[in-house]
Design a protein around this motif. Structure first.
Motif, PDB file in Angstrom:
ATOM      1  N   LYS A 129       8.562  70.534  32.011  1.00  0.00           N
ATOM      2  CA  LYS A 129       7.862  71.127  33.151  1.00  0.00           C
ATOM      3  C   LYS A 129       7.601  72.618  32.926  1.00  0.00           C
ATOM      4  O   LYS A 129       6.522  73.116  33.245  1.00  0.00           O
ATOM      5  CB  LYS A 129       8.662  70.904  34.432  1.00  0.00           C
ATOM      6  N   MET A 130       8.577  73.328  32.367  1.00  0.00           N
ATOM      7  CA  MET A 130       8.394  74.757  32.127  1.00  0.00           C
ATOM      8  C   MET A 130       7.407  75.003  30.990  1.00  0.00           C
ATOM      9  O   MET A 130       6.599  75.927  31.067  1.00  0.00           O
ATOM     10  CB  MET A 130       9.742  75.435  31.875  1.00  0.00           C
ATOM     11  N   ASP A 131       7.466  74.190  29.950  1.00  0.00           N
ATOM     12  CA  ASP A 131       6.484  74.310  28.864  1.00  0.00           C
ATOM     13  C   ASP A 131       5.065  74.156  29.406  1.00  0.00           C
ATOM     14  O   ASP A 131       4.151  74.889  29.010  1.00  0.00           O
ATOM     15  CB  ASP A 131       6.730  73.261  27.781  1.00  0.00           C
ATOM     16  N   ALA A 132       4.873  73.206  30.314  1.00  0.00           N
ATOM     17  CA  ALA A 132       3.546  72.962  30.886  1.00  0.00           C
ATOM     18  C   ALA A 132       3.039  74.179  31.667  1.00  0.00           C
ATOM     19  O   ALA A 132       1.832  74.379  31.792  1.00  0.00           O
ATOM     20  CB  ALA A 132       3.577  71.731  31.787  1.00  0.00           C
ATOM     21  N   LEU A 133       3.979  74.993  32.164  1.00  0.00           N
ATOM     22  CA  LEU A 133       3.617  76.200  32.913  1.00  0.00           C
ATOM     23  C   LEU A 133       3.603  77.448  32.025  1.00  0.00           C
ATOM     24  O   LEU A 133       3.380  78.556  32.515  1.00  0.00           O
ATOM     25  CB  LEU A 133       4.601  76.410  34.066  1.00  0.00           C
ATOM     26  N   GLY A 134       3.876  77.257  30.731  1.00  0.00           N
ATOM     27  CA  GLY A 134       3.907  78.404  29.819  1.00  0.00           C
ATOM     28  C   GLY A 134       5.148  79.269  29.985  1.00  0.00           C
ATOM     29  O   GLY A 134       5.124  80.448  29.652  1.00  0.00           O
ATOM     30  N   ARG A 135       6.236  78.673  30.471  1.00  0.00           N
ATOM     31  CA  ARG A 135       7.478  79.411  30.689  1.00  0.00           C
ATOM     32  C   ARG A 135       8.512  78.976  29.656  1.00  0.00           C
ATOM     33  O   ARG A 135       8.564  77.816  29.247  1.00  0.00           O
ATOM     34  CB  ARG A 135       8.025  79.178  32.101  1.00  0.00           C
ATOM     35  N   GLU A 136       9.358  79.906  29.244  1.00  0.00           N
ATOM     36  CA  GLU A 136      10.367  79.638  28.213  1.00  0.00           C
ATOM     37  C   GLU A 136      11.536  78.849  28.791  1.00  0.00           C
ATOM     38  O   GLU A 136      12.095  79.200  29.827  1.00  0.00           O
ATOM     39  CB  GLU A 136      10.888  80.951  27.643  1.00  0.00           C
ATOM     40  N   CYS A 137      11.895  77.780  28.090  1.00  0.00           N
ATOM     41  CA  CYS A 137      13.077  76.993  28.431  1.00  0.00           C
ATOM     42  C   CYS A 137      13.662  76.464  27.130  1.00  0.00           C
ATOM     43  O   CYS A 137      13.019  75.701  26.420  1.00  0.00           O
ATOM     44  CB  CYS A 137      12.733  75.839  29.367  1.00  0.00           C
ATOM     45  N   GLU A 138      14.858  76.902  26.819  1.00  0.00           N
ATOM     46  CA  GLU A 138      15.548  76.450  25.614  1.00  0.00           C
ATOM     47  C   GLU A 138      16.686  75.536  26.035  1.00  0.00           C
ATOM     48  O   GLU A 138      17.481  75.879  26.913  1.00  0.00           O
ATOM     49  CB  GLU A 138      16.089  77.656  24.847  1.00  0.00           C
ATOM     50  N   VAL A 139      16.746  74.367  25.410  1.00  0.00           N
ATOM     51  CA  VAL A 139      17.784  73.390  25.715  1.00  0.00           C
ATOM     52  C   VAL A 139      18.654  73.212  24.480  1.00  0.00           C
ATOM     53  O   VAL A 139      18.145  72.916  23.394  1.00  0.00           O
ATOM     54  CB  VAL A 139      17.169  72.038  26.137  1.00  0.00           C
ATOM     55  N   VAL A 140      19.958  73.409  24.653  1.00  0.00           N
ATOM     56  CA  VAL A 140      20.923  73.270  23.565  1.00  0.00           C
ATOM     57  C   VAL A 140      21.861  72.124  23.923  1.00  0.00           C
ATOM     58  O   VAL A 140      22.524  72.168  24.971  1.00  0.00           O
ATOM     59  CB  VAL A 140      21.734  74.565  23.358  1.00  0.00           C
ATOM     60  N   ILE A 141      21.898  71.121  23.068  1.00  0.00           N
ATOM     61  CA  ILE A 141      22.771  69.970  23.291  1.00  0.00           C
ATOM     62  C   ILE A 141      23.795  69.948  22.169  1.00  0.00           C
ATOM     63  O   ILE A 141      23.434  69.784  20.999  1.00  0.00           O
ATOM     64  CB  ILE A 141      21.966  68.660  23.310  1.00  0.00           C
ATOM     65  N   ASP A 142      25.050  70.144  22.535  1.00  0.00           N
ATOM     66  CA  ASP A 142      26.096  70.241  21.527  1.00  0.00           C
ATOM     67  C   ASP A 142      27.432  69.760  22.089  1.00  0.00           C
ATOM     68  O   ASP A 142      28.185  70.546  22.669  1.00  0.00           O
ATOM     69  CB  ASP A 142      26.215  71.678  21.028  1.00  0.00           C
ATOM     70  N   PRO A 143      27.723  68.456  21.945  1.00  0.00           N
ATOM     71  CA  PRO A 143      28.996  67.947  22.431  1.00  0.00           C
ATOM     72  C   PRO A 143      30.209  68.626  21.787  1.00  0.00           C
ATOM     73  O   PRO A 143      31.289  68.651  22.378  1.00  0.00           O
ATOM     74  CB  PRO A 143      28.957  66.455  22.064  1.00  0.00           C
ATOM     75  N   SER A 144      30.025  69.236  20.618  1.00  0.00           N
ATOM     76  CA  SER A 144      31.163  69.909  19.971  1.00  0.00           C
ATOM     77  C   SER A 144      31.530  71.223  20.673  1.00  0.00           C
ATOM     78  O   SER A 144      32.532  71.840  20.326  1.00  0.00           O
ATOM     79  CB  SER A 144      30.873  70.156  18.487  1.00  0.00           C
ATOM     80  N   MET A 145      30.733  71.635  21.667  1.00  0.00           N
ATOM     81  CA  MET A 145      31.066  72.844  22.428  1.00  0.00           C
ATOM     82  C   MET A 145      32.326  72.643  23.258  1.00  0.00           C
ATOM     83  O   MET A 145      32.929  73.605  23.704  1.00  0.00           O
ATOM     84  CB  MET A 145      29.928  73.241  23.364  1.00  0.00           C
ATOM     85  N   VAL A 146      32.704  71.399  23.493  1.00  0.00           N
ATOM     86  CA  VAL A 146      33.904  71.125  24.277  1.00  0.00           C
ATOM     87  C   VAL A 146      35.028  70.765  23.322  1.00  0.00           C
ATOM     88  O   VAL A 146      34.937  69.810  22.560  1.00  0.00           O
ATOM     89  CB  VAL A 146      33.666  69.972  25.282  1.00  0.00           C
ATOM     90  N   ARG A 147      36.069  71.573  23.382  1.00  0.00           N
ATOM     91  CA  ARG A 147      37.265  71.320  22.568  1.00  0.00           C
ATOM     92  C   ARG A 147      38.474  71.381  23.480  1.00  0.00           C
ATOM     93  O   ARG A 147      38.678  72.361  24.190  1.00  0.00           O
ATOM     94  CB  ARG A 147      37.392  72.352  21.453  1.00  0.00           C
ATOM     95  N   ASP A 148      39.254  70.310  23.473  1.00  0.00           N
ATOM     96  CA  ASP A 148      40.441  70.224  24.330  1.00  0.00           C
ATOM     97  C   ASP A 148      40.090  70.475  25.792  1.00  0.00           C
ATOM     98  O   ASP A 148      40.823  71.137  26.529  1.00  0.00           O
ATOM     99  CB  ASP A 148      41.532  71.195  23.862  1.00  0.00           C
TER     100      ASP A 148
END
Length: 168
Positions: A129-148
């Protein structure tokens, strides 16, 4: 709820006698961890699927009887609609950096409800939706960000994002 504030039009009342009411509500950028831009059960069902819309916190958020959720009356539907930041998304939206710590795979009925309500599908949908409006949206998917059970900091990435949008 960060997207609700980030995407809504300015709510400051410059003519108010109360100095707090005169403060700007606009933000220059947004960083979220497992953020949702809508809590609407129909919307969640459409973009996430399975039973993610049944997370028990959702009816509580809007003061809806949990036994009635997701069947909403007109007043409840209006509350849910007004609570969805995505409904206020415009070409003025601030840039967003969205982190997700669960796997990017379809939600299954036997998944924990927290898996679905924190699913990267929210990020994918927002980015589209943001790309369609020319707005920046970065999505980071990283299950390894959770430790313990703790989210490992992404300090450098967040600082870089802030430096690009807040400094200078």
């Amino acid at each position: 709820m960060v997207f609700w504030l980030a995407f809504r039009p300015e709510m400051a009342d410059v003519n108010s006698a109360d100095p707090l009411d005169r403060e700007s509500t606009s933000v220059r950028c947004v960083v979220t961890f497992a953020g949702q831009h809508s809590y609407d059960p129909c919307y969640i069902s459409k973009i996430i699927g399975s039973n993610a819309y049944m997370h028990p916190v959702l009816p509580k958020l809007f003061g809806v009887d949990p036994d009635a959720w997701p069947e909403l009356n007109e007043q409840e539907s209006k509350l849910v609609e007004d609570g969805a930041g995505v409904n206020f998304l415009t070409t003025e939206a601030p840039p967003a950096l969205c982190f997700y710590t669960v796997e990017d795979r379809p939600v299954k009925d036997d998944d924990d409800l927290s898996f679905g309500i924190h699913h990267p599908g929210f990020g994918h949908d927002l980015k589209e939706k943001m790309d369609a409006l020319g707005r920046e949206c970065e999505v980071v998917i990283d299950p390894s960000m959770v430790r313990d059970g703790v989210i490992v900091e992404r300090r450098e990435q967040v600082l870089d994002f802030f430096n690009r949008h807040l400094v200078g």
